[in-house]
Design a protein around this motif. Structure first.
Motif, short mmCIF file in Angstrom:
data_model
loop_
_atom_site.label_atom_id
_atom_site.label_comp_id
_atom_site.label_asym_id
_atom_site.label_seq_id
_atom_site.Cartn_x
_atom_site.Cartn_y
_atom_site.Cartn_z
N ALA A 1 74.90 -30.47 -20.39
CA ALA A 1 73.56 -30.05 -19.93
C ALA A 1 72.57 -31.20 -20.05
N ASN A 2 72.94 -32.19 -20.88
CA ASN A 2 72.06 -33.34 -21.05
C ASN A 2 72.00 -34.17 -19.75
N ILE A 3 70.83 -34.74 -19.49
CA ILE A 3 70.70 -35.66 -18.33
C ILE A 3 70.48 -37.07 -18.87
N PRO A 4 71.37 -38.04 -18.60
CA PRO A 4 72.61 -37.89 -17.86
C PRO A 4 73.67 -37.22 -18.71
N SER A 5 74.65 -36.65 -18.04
CA SER A 5 75.70 -35.94 -18.76
C SER A 5 76.68 -36.93 -19.40
N PHE B 1 72.93 -25.98 -16.69
CA PHE B 1 73.44 -27.34 -16.46
C PHE B 1 72.60 -28.12 -15.43
N LYS B 2 71.56 -27.50 -14.93
CA LYS B 2 70.64 -28.13 -13.95
C LYS B 2 71.43 -28.69 -12.77
N ILE B 3 72.02 -27.75 -12.06
CA ILE B 3 72.97 -28.06 -10.99
C ILE B 3 72.26 -28.28 -9.65
N ASP B 4 72.68 -29.31 -8.93
CA ASP B 4 72.12 -29.55 -7.58
C ASP B 4 72.96 -28.88 -6.49
N GLY B 5 74.22 -28.64 -6.77
CA GLY B 5 75.09 -28.04 -5.75
C GLY B 5 76.40 -27.57 -6.37
N ILE B 6 77.14 -26.78 -5.59
CA ILE B 6 78.40 -26.22 -6.09
C ILE B 6 79.54 -26.58 -5.14
#
Ligand code: SF4
Length: 408
Positions: free
Chosen positions: A210-214, A341-346
């Motif tokens: 979940a951390n940015i960056p992972s 997880f702060k997702i941009d896409g799947i």
């Protein structure tokens, strides 16, 4: 560009080597008993009765990642198992018929699979495990035991839990006969407590993404999940995850990313493509995209385990898995993953031979896109049968998908 290597891989290799050597030893020693168990089956009950526990799905994933699977599937087809059904099942039975195993390649002193004294399945994931294990039970002339679980469960009720818990308790008497060990509630509590700790540690490992960056990618997860699958309920698994977690936390403290210059964060829904892990890992890394999380790796988190209520809590834990649940539940789960997880896409992987772990066939990607506003891409492939995938087509689709993210 590759993803950053995890130092703890060295310890992981040792843990897995010890596990397979212990099984090999048990298989050759009359005083020790080996149980084969489905991957989300009642491993804790088996361990509490002193069985060494072997997981055919882990072996079949090795057949996939060593790229042996595709050539072996036809041997199972020839005895009546369709090319359309689970390629874990067909590759594994094919390997048995051909008398080959990737274990001998990794560990030259291990010649064959550990012979089972009993096979135990849980249909929470699919009915295929029952058919798969039934074939081996007949082959080895040993007992086949199992738990039947309802599927597409929405809300989990007390009746669901009672139904499963009674079946779990019902296994004990027959397992005692095979293991020649008396059931001991305290031993079960001890194993369950270790298993719960393993689950908690594995969750913490995955949550670091979940951390940015992972500090972690899905591709790392598919490798480092080994102990959570095959050694949950043992101290060895927990000791390993403490080492891995410390390394990932160190990465976070030092701002070290698994994928340098991470630009986008994706979620992987569905089975891994075992024979192409490296290919897809490198493709995403070259695009500076981190696949941070997946339903698959999360499937070995059993937060309901409670040593004070062993059978009911095991029943709940093995029933509340994503794969067992209704589409409504799955969509709400993915929403939580998107936020956490702060997702941009799947990426939805439509695995040709596993309908149970494929969620793109009944409109879910479209619903998720319109309700959650998360863009997604469906790629066609398979967990083990590489004839079902086209790398070129998938690569073109993935590159176009990332361009679409850039433009949005
Ligand atoms: S869940 Fe899918 S891949 Fe796993 S055993 Fe069942 S059919 Fe095979």
């Amino acid at each position: 560009m590759l993803r950053k290597k995890i130092r703890a891989s060295k310890e992981l290799n040792q843990v897995m080597s010890d596990y397979y050597h212990e099984l090999d030893h048990a298989s050759k020693n009359e005083n020790e008993k080996v149980a084969w168990c489905s991957s989300v089956g009642p491993a804790e009950i088996l361990r509490s009765l002193s069985f060494k526990v072997y997981f055919p799905e882990n072996h079949s994933a090795m057949l996939g990642s060593s790229r042996m699977a595709t050539d072996l599937i036809p041997y199972a087809n020839a005895i009546g198992y369709s090319p359309e059904i689970c390629s874990y099942l067909t590759a594994d039975i094919g390997a048995y018929l051909k008398e080959v195993t990737p274990l001998s390649k990794v560990y030259p002193d291990i010649q064959s699979l550990p012979k089972p004294d009993v096979l135990v399945y849980n249909t929470n994931q699919c009915r295929e495990v029952q058919d798969w294990f039934a074939w081996y039970a007949n082959e080895f002339k040993v007992p086949l035991l199992g738990i039947s679980t309802p599927r597409t469960v929405g809300e989990i009720t007390d009746s669901h839990i009672t139904f499963i818990a009674q079946q779990m308790e019902g296994l004990v008497e027959n397992l005692e006969k095979v293991s020649k060990t008396n059931y001991d509630l305290n031993k079960l509590k001890e194993v369950l407590s270790l298993s719960r700790e393993c689950s908690d540690l594995w969750k913490k490992v995955l949550d670091t993404a979940a951390n940015i960056p992972s500090p972690l990618t899905f591709f790392d997860g598919t490798i480092h999940m080994g102990p959570a699958v095959v050694l949950r309920g043992t101290k060895k698994a927990n000791d390993y995850y403490k080492i891995l977690l410390a390394e990932l936390n160190e990465r976070i403290t030092n701002g070290v990313a698994a994928i340098e210059d991470e630009r986008y964060r994706l979620y992987w829904e569905g089975m891994p493509i075992w024979g192409r892990l490296r290919h897809y890992s490198e493709l995403f890394a070259s695009l500076k995209v981190c696949v941070v999380a997946s339903t698959y790796c999360n499937s070995w988190i059993f937060s309901a385990f409670d040593e004070n209520d062993p059978f009911r809590s095991m029943a709940k834990a093995y029933l509340e898995l994503f794969i067992v649940r209704s589409d409504e539940y799955k969509e709400s789960y993915i929403r939580k993953m998107r936020d956490f997880f702060k997702i941009d896409g799947i990426i939805f992987h439509d695995a040709k031979t596993c309908p149970h772990n494929t969620n793109s066939r009944y409109g879910m990607p479209q619903r998720i896109e319109s309700v959650l506003g998360v863009p997604n891409l469906v790629i066609n492939g398979d967990l083990n049968d590489t004839r079902c995938l086209s790398d070129e087509q998938s690569q073109t689709s993935i590159e176009a998908f990332i361009e679409q993210l850039e433009e949005s």
